[in-house]
Design an enzyme around this catalytic site. Sequence first.
Site, short mmCIF file in Angstrom:
data_model
loop_
_atom_site.label_atom_id
_atom_site.label_comp_id
_atom_site.label_asym_id
_atom_site.label_seq_id
_atom_site.Cartn_x
_atom_site.Cartn_y
_atom_site.Cartn_z
N CYS A 27 4.20 -30.78 -7.55
CA CYS A 27 3.94 -31.33 -8.99
C CYS A 27 2.72 -32.14 -9.33
O CYS A 27 2.40 -32.71 -10.43
CB CYS A 27 5.21 -32.39 -9.42
SG CYS A 27 6.78 -31.76 -9.19
N HIS B 265 7.57 -32.25 -18.20
CA HIS B 265 7.03 -32.09 -16.97
C HIS B 265 6.86 -30.71 -16.69
O HIS B 265 7.79 -30.10 -15.93
CB HIS B 265 7.87 -32.99 -16.20
CG HIS B 265 7.55 -32.71 -14.83
ND1 HIS B 265 5.91 -32.63 -14.35
CD2 HIS B 265 8.30 -33.09 -13.60
CE1 HIS B 265 5.86 -32.61 -13.07
NE2 HIS B 265 7.23 -32.73 -12.57
#
Length: 389
Positions: free
Chosen positions: A84, A335
């Site tokens: 991430c 995200h």
Amino acid sequence: MSVAIVGWAQTPFGKFDNESVESLIVKAVNEALAYAGVAAADVDEIYLGHFNAGFSKQDFTASLVLQADDGLRFKPATRVENACATGSAAIHQGIKSIEAGRARIVLAVGVEQMSLTPGPEVGSNLLRASYLREESDIQGGFAGLFGKIAQSYFDKYGDQSDALAMIAAKNHKNGVSNPYAQMRKDLGFDFCRQVSDKNPIVAGPLKRTDCSPVSDGAAAVVLADHNTALSMRKAVAVRSVAHVQDYLPMSRRDILLFEGCSLAWRQALSAANLQLSDLSFVETHDCFTMAELIEYEAMGLTPYGQGARAIQEGWTLVGGKLPVNPSGGLKSKGHPVGATGVSMHVMTAMQLNGELPAPITVNNATLGGIFNMGGAAVANYVSILERVR
């Protein structure tokens, strides 16, 4: 200022059936180059952040950036990945190239398209950013993993459900004013606090409002060396950066300390000759509200176990002593994994240049901090940006 961000852009984040990894890249790249006033032919190097992990059948995506403009043909292009934190990894590689004197202008791009993947596969794809030998049986994917972290924190420090709901409500309220945010609805504390049909328990003590959404999107920045930046219309200086990689297995760490996050903040602040209190605001990695709470502690805003004070006493609100995620954060903004870190830099640059709507503008902001995390505090990237003009 040895390196500066001189151009930035991102697509809105959301769920887009009519887009592809390629089309998202092209939009973000063309807008960033146009904003910077940089011709594609003048770009020396390209870094693309793209996690993928099964979300897209198209792998080997670095050259898709060239689809944006024929002037990018034959430029060195490299795909980077660090879970991430993939987007920040791309930016930090670009910074290194410029600092090494190998490039004058670098294009750093982040992208992900997640929404076309069926729900169960999303969870299994994201869980690939964990230590599969020990953590592959965790139910609920990465939400399950952070549900375990949240439960461990609750067991040690007491029920923090009120604080988590306050963090969620803060970020949703901020997201209303962010034109790029995926979720632009002020849900309020009561909705975020209560379990309901629309806000069910997802994993451990975490509810749906504690979890960032599945997202599509892309973001891009143009980096330039000092002399080039001086001639540009806009420039945000990279005051310092830090990258700390920790063990992948959670069993080898005290997962409630986020030690890699803490060390990255200390290194970046030391390199910039700053204290945390010198920052005007922070964009931090709230993949789950529990992550933001622990990050308050890891960055040094509160002692360990007391992160709830920061939100309960209003420190992290816009107008507080250290606003955190005025953009709405991952929780509201979305995200899309590979794009997230680049987007955090875009939002910080926009904030420093007064380009965001008034409700989420931090008055007189001069210094912005960014924390982007890969895995459960495994890949830890901090950037400190400073307004130049």
